[in-house]
Write a protein that holds these residues in place. Sequence first.
Motif, mmCIF file in Angstrom:
data_model
loop_
_atom_site.group_PDB
_atom_site.id
_atom_site.type_symbol
_atom_site.label_atom_id
_atom_site.label_comp_id
_atom_site.label_asym_id
_atom_site.label_seq_id
_atom_site.Cartn_x
_atom_site.Cartn_y
_atom_site.Cartn_z
ATOM 1 N N PRO A 676 0.828 -1.209 0.000
ATOM 2 C CA PRO A 676 0.000 0.000 0.000
ATOM 3 C C PRO A 676 0.862 1.260 0.000
ATOM 4 O O PRO A 676 1.988 1.256 0.503
ATOM 5 C CB PRO A 676 -0.791 -0.124 1.307
ATOM 6 C CG PRO A 676 0.127 -0.884 2.216
ATOM 7 C CD PRO A 676 0.923 -1.812 1.345
ATOM 8 N N PHE A 677 0.325 2.341 -0.562
ATOM 9 C CA PHE A 677 0.995 3.633 -0.509
ATOM 10 C C PHE A 677 -0.046 4.713 -0.221
ATOM 11 O O PHE A 677 -1.243 4.434 -0.176
ATOM 12 C CB PHE A 677 1.772 3.935 -1.798
ATOM 13 C CG PHE A 677 0.947 3.904 -3.065
ATOM 14 C CD1 PHE A 677 0.135 4.974 -3.425
ATOM 15 C CD2 PHE A 677 1.001 2.804 -3.919
ATOM 16 C CE1 PHE A 677 -0.616 4.949 -4.597
ATOM 17 C CE2 PHE A 677 0.267 2.770 -5.096
ATOM 18 C CZ PHE A 677 -0.551 3.842 -5.433
ATOM 19 N N ILE A 693 -3.801 3.617 -0.332
ATOM 20 C CA ILE A 693 -4.181 2.899 -1.559
ATOM 21 C C ILE A 693 -3.592 1.487 -1.497
ATOM 22 O O ILE A 693 -2.366 1.325 -1.454
ATOM 23 C CB ILE A 693 -3.679 3.653 -2.810
ATOM 24 C CG1 ILE A 693 -4.192 5.097 -2.810
ATOM 25 C CG2 ILE A 693 -4.094 2.921 -4.076
ATOM 26 C CD1 ILE A 693 -5.693 5.251 -2.884
ATOM 27 N N LYS A 694 -4.472 0.480 -1.532
ATOM 28 C CA LYS A 694 -4.025 -0.900 -1.290
ATOM 29 C C LYS A 694 -4.039 -1.771 -2.532
ATOM 30 O O LYS A 694 -3.510 -2.870 -2.509
ATOM 31 C CB LYS A 694 -4.915 -1.530 -0.204
ATOM 32 C CG LYS A 694 -4.876 -0.767 1.129
ATOM 33 C CD LYS A 694 -5.721 -1.406 2.208
ATOM 34 C CE LYS A 694 -7.211 -1.217 1.954
ATOM 35 N NZ LYS A 694 -7.632 0.200 1.918
ATOM 36 N N LEU A 699 -6.605 2.661 -6.586
ATOM 37 C CA LEU A 699 -5.820 3.669 -7.302
ATOM 38 C C LEU A 699 -6.647 4.282 -8.430
ATOM 39 O O LEU A 699 -6.662 5.504 -8.615
ATOM 40 C CB LEU A 699 -4.534 3.041 -7.857
ATOM 41 C CG LEU A 699 -3.663 3.957 -8.739
ATOM 42 C CD1 LEU A 699 -3.241 5.210 -7.976
ATOM 43 C CD2 LEU A 699 -2.449 3.199 -9.254
ATOM 44 N N GLU A 700 -7.337 3.435 -9.188
ATOM 45 C CA GLU A 700 -8.169 3.936 -10.283
ATOM 46 C C GLU A 700 -9.297 4.817 -9.749
ATOM 47 O O GLU A 700 -9.590 5.883 -10.307
ATOM 48 C CB GLU A 700 -8.743 2.764 -11.091
ATOM 49 C CG GLU A 700 -7.696 2.037 -11.924
ATOM 50 C CD GLU A 700 -8.318 0.952 -12.798
ATOM 51 O OE1 GLU A 700 -9.566 0.838 -12.817
ATOM 52 O OE2 GLU A 700 -7.557 0.221 -13.455
ATOM 53 N N GLU A 738 3.017 9.006 -2.059
ATOM 54 C CA GLU A 738 4.125 8.817 -1.123
ATOM 55 C C GLU A 738 4.202 7.358 -0.685
ATOM 56 O O GLU A 738 3.175 6.675 -0.608
ATOM 57 C CB GLU A 738 3.921 9.648 0.150
ATOM 58 C CG GLU A 738 3.971 11.136 -0.033
ATOM 59 C CD GLU A 738 3.773 11.875 1.284
ATOM 60 O OE1 GLU A 738 4.189 13.028 1.361
ATOM 61 O OE2 GLU A 738 3.192 11.290 2.223
ATOM 62 N N THR A 739 5.403 6.922 -0.368
ATOM 63 C CA THR A 739 5.529 5.605 0.253
ATOM 64 C C THR A 739 4.858 5.650 1.618
ATOM 65 O O THR A 739 4.875 6.678 2.300
ATOM 66 C CB THR A 739 7.010 5.223 0.459
ATOM 67 O OG1 THR A 739 7.674 6.290 1.146
ATOM 68 C CG2 THR A 739 7.707 4.953 -0.853
#
Length: 899
Positions: A676-677, A693-694, A699-700, A738-739
């Motif tokens: 995730p990020f 976001i996993k 993400l979309e 971001e990470t």
Amino acid sequence: MKIGIFFGGPSREREISFAGGRTVYDNLDKSLFEAVPVFVDSLGNFILLDWHFIYKGTIRDFYPPVSALPRTELPVQMYLESLGELSLEEQDRIIAEVGRRVLPHELPQLIDFAFLALHGPGGEDGAIQGLFEWYGIPYSGSGILPSAFGIDKIAQKKLLTALNRPTPAFRQITAEEWDAADHAATLEYLVRELGLPLVFKAPRQGSSIGISILREADLAKFETAVERSLFRKTVTKQEWLGLSEQKRIMWLQQLVDIREGIGLPVVLNEEPELIYQPEQLLNILNERLQTTESVRLTSVEGETQVLVESFVHGREFSCIVVEDPTGKPLALPPTEIVKGEEMFDYRSKYLPGLARKITPIDLPEAEIQRIREACEEMFNTFGFQVYARLDGFIGRDGNLFLNDPNTTSGMLPASFFFHQAAEIGLNPSQFLTYLIRTSLAARRRGGLRPVKLASLLAQLDAAVAARASEERTRIKVAVIMGGYSSERHISVESGRNIYEKLSSSVKYEPVPVFLTGNSQEFRLYVLPINVMLKDNADDIREKVEHMEAGHGLHPVLARIRQEAQEITNTYAGQPTAQPRRVSFEELAGMVDEVFIALHGRPGEDGALQRELEKLGLPYNGSGVASSSVTINKFETNRRLREAGLRVAEHRMANRLEWDADAEGFYRSLETQFPYPFIAKPADDGCSSAVKKIKNRAELEAFTKLIFREQEDLMIADAQTLHLGFKEEFPQKDAFLVETLIERDGAAHFLEVTGGLLTHWGENGELQIEVFEASEALATGEVLSLEEKFLAGEGQNITPARYATEATERQRISDEVKQELRRVAEVLNIQGYARIDAFVRVRQNGAVEVLIIEVNSLPGMTPATCIFHQTALAGYTPYDFIDQILEFGKARQEKAGVQQ
């Protein structure tokens, strides 16, 4: 006059009571009253509270103190009752860390008057009113009998029915009947008698606690609704074993929440042993539900009855009724609650922007007058005194229903209580003065120490008259709030808080100013108090636009102001006005300096600062250059990394790139950032659209929402991201990726937020005072808007718990503060700021501080943790605001000398 403010208490509404008590403490007129904060804990102890604890975000932030809490790895918050059976000695040790115990017989020596900000059982039921009667202490609001009646929804329904007053049809179910009943047959009976939807209420609770709406004849949902009102919870083996370890912890967090769940302690089935602590409960459930098909948990503070009402299809309103100076009821303008199909629940009541409050309700004048007269009649019928809040509905057929009267209204800054009083021109400080005076008169009429209270009344009347005739020259400060970003509602909360802190001082005269428009044109409006206290930024903007369209004062408001003239002539000092648009030049002619209470753009980006500098107006916070950097999280992180500070790996994700090749855009991000990020806007705060976001689907969905063309959210994508009701999600042409910062094997890992304040040294050098950081506990994947700003939500431990041993904790804290100071130096921060970071403490004691973001104009709502930090450094919120303003003034003087 010494005013004892009683807040907290044993009820499920204790967090709103705590926040309301703070509002009263801050808004009492300092020239008339001395505030004495008396915190009531959940065991009923009276505690003379050290002032700096008043500014904690929640009760759990300070009580019970960390030293008294059992060690646990669970991220679950605990109240005092979770510590088990405590001896008096143990209670005294806990109390001594936050103040001192006050025994009831000491109260007459401590206070002249008791202002009750308590809610629910123990606060609104006549119990504490009886205690004050016993000791001869005058108190606010209704007396014993109307209070006892005002808390019992079933007794109210029976009286209204007996008097042939319209009220929704109802039935009651006792716990004993429910346990013996055929649930399917009961549901069938209720649907036949009352129809659908059905409304379920816990009869002695407020703040919409224990309420459910059943829209279909579904047996499982029906049983859940009844259990919710009885504060029970049945959990099955199948349900429990289907939950992951993380989901079980989340289930537990909700269960022990005293507003949404049932709270602790609980009994399991009918067993005599109480379960006090979350970890103890989790272990028992894990063990029992391996073999048992189901267990039932019952709160020891549950209800014994459920009130079931027929649903009213219509428009909901709330009306504050006060006694006028002759003792007759006067209904203030009723407010309509616009919420769509959703229930007006705890979040909607207390978090700005979730529900719309329209004052007066949008009905013909005769209909509004009918509501007012019905509310005044109910006030008399129930024998209420001083003030009450009456709720009701106008049905589609025109029938008027009144129900659920409250003898103590919520007292948050924008609650109905202050919101409606502002419509007759009273600011919170003036309204509180009037209520204290009216309460003294009501107690005297009731026979409580008439000679003593006659003397108190005479003293107060003389002091109010003397204050009104005083000529005072105060520094005029424009408090600019609002804006047009996703942070506009929180900005209004911050601005109101600054206004109220300054208005009750003897040094400043605040001028509320609302900013709207767009990045090409800022529009400024000077607001009267009634418009400033609208529920949220959208309501204020709507009111301003209504005025600009040429609409005059609503005839009902004109009528009520006429009826309230005797009150306002004595307490308001000046008549209410309409909002007035001003230019920056006109503003400069009206005020001496500016407090920018805006968040995000505009406000934190340097644009507004540039306009103010042109006119030589001092302002708070950083200058133009620094603000234009810190608003941009990407640029902020780049500069900090170049300076050798730790930040997350990051990049900007641009719309043009997505438009050209969406699949390539997604793959590029997935290659650089493994799931995730974190994805978030680069120039918005207040947790707006910050998401973990996993997977590709999330993400979309995030990308489509943030790059969308239309204002409304796409439902499918919002569901994919699990967005809450009315959750703000801005539209942008780029976002920041971001990470995810994680523990990475550290012995200790926590999220902190640290505040700072700058001063000018003797030689004109900039000095940076960094406060003890707060540890932020998030219940979800990221710290939510509610956890940051909603009274009673979230938990901030100040100072942060870096280590158990005091010397080691301070060593780590000093290292963290040194890193935050470096951030301020690199970015040339001035005035004040809030810096968010993660802290890793390695096994060898090494400390790593990873900076998340910098807020150059941090939130200044009453519950925000920067006030917890400044309190530890000895600054009251007013002192802190005063320091910020003085720094801005000195900076402007230095700039003038240099020019």
